[in-house]
Design an enzyme around this catalytic site. Sequence first.
Site: not given
Length: 458
Positions: A155, A276, A282, A289
Amino acid sequence: MKLWGGRFTKETDALVNQFNASLPFDRRFYKQDIRGSIAHVTMLAKQGIVSEDDSAQIIAGLNSILEDLNSGRLQFDDVSEDIHSFVEANLIERIGEPGKRLHTGRSRNDQVALDMRLYARDEIDEMKELIRDLLTVIINISEENTETFMPGFTHLQKAQPVTLAHHLGAYFEMFKRDYERLTSIRERMNVCPLGSGALAGTTYPLDREYTAKLLGFDGPSLNSMDGVSDRDYLIEFLSAMSTIMMHLSRFSEEMIIWNTNEYRFVDLDDAYSTGSSIMPQKKNPDIAELVRGKTGRVYGALMGFLTTMKGLPLAYNKDMQEDKEMFFDALDTTKGCITLFTGMLKTTRFNKPRMAASAKNGFTNATDAADYLVGKGVPFRDAHGIVGQLVLFCEEKKISLDEMSLEEYKAISPVFEADIYDAISLETCVDKRLTIGAPGPSVMKEVIDKNKQWLASL
Ligand code: ARG
């Protein structure tokens, strides 16, 4: 040149030509198309259906087309209907009369069925290599990390301590199954449809066994209607690719989580991350992704093609031409994702102290504390309740189980002795898990050895 002008009195509408054409995408298997034609004409000559001389000229012509396409000397045009027409027209242009005999005893229906099969077979072999590279990277990292502790989750809540080798080992098993799935698809698909003709075979005395052998197949397909309309192997392959992508996507999701500021279990290499345009701090896990995101395209190809095939009457229907673009896109996507993911994983640094600390402070040893009590004669259900009280106590005091004093332990249950500290140390928790498949380093090493032997046998 059209292969079928004879019975028509009118030119085809220009838009129809465009709509109907597959050359823009089936050019991709020109090598397989030529290879199939060479095998076909070799067989025709052996059977005396065309002369040895014609066959030799056809083969030489086909080989020169192949060379010229490879070198770029010959370019695809934008008028040919498909790769089959393009090659045949070019052959006739090069060698004249004999070229017109190539298509004896053959239809484009069995020709395209053969080409796709040859192409898919080559692609399966390539994909297996890519998966083997990924498996090698996984096993190498695992080997070095049989004692790198980290929390295991259920979980997405910390559950029990495991090791990095154990966690990655789960992915090894997944990709091992993927590899074996590809092997078994390849075995099943390895029959030759050439000789099925348009749908009902031909009256020429073709030696189908022979062509099958020339092309590396186990034998000819056994029903000519099925031969021209079977695309099951593509569906199986798309399904295997979907499963590979699903595995890669899960792994990517974990890399993304592990790379968050909160976890910092991993440090992605600069070469595999992006920045970024506005936030200078970043370093984003774009590769993971994208792999996760591209999974949708591959599932889409599977669903799309299953839907195309549903309801098609026997035998060949033009709908089947739609197998190509979706399949090619799925191939490019899956191969790209395996390659990029492998590179990313290989260059990832694992933050071992962070992982161990995380395993330590999430009560991942609570089950072991309960097992300790069971060892002292307490029934498991009671032990579970006692350890629940320990956790509550620790949460209030913001400490971990190993930071409690013995007095505090005894206040909750007099059964606790000084040996509790050893029983709940991370090392003990992991080391004692020695059933096959568990994270205990000694048993994990055995599994790694087994898997290394399997890898070496491929
Ligand atoms: N381009 C066609 C395909 O991909 C080749 C087969 C054409 N056969 C036909 N009967 N029109 O399916």
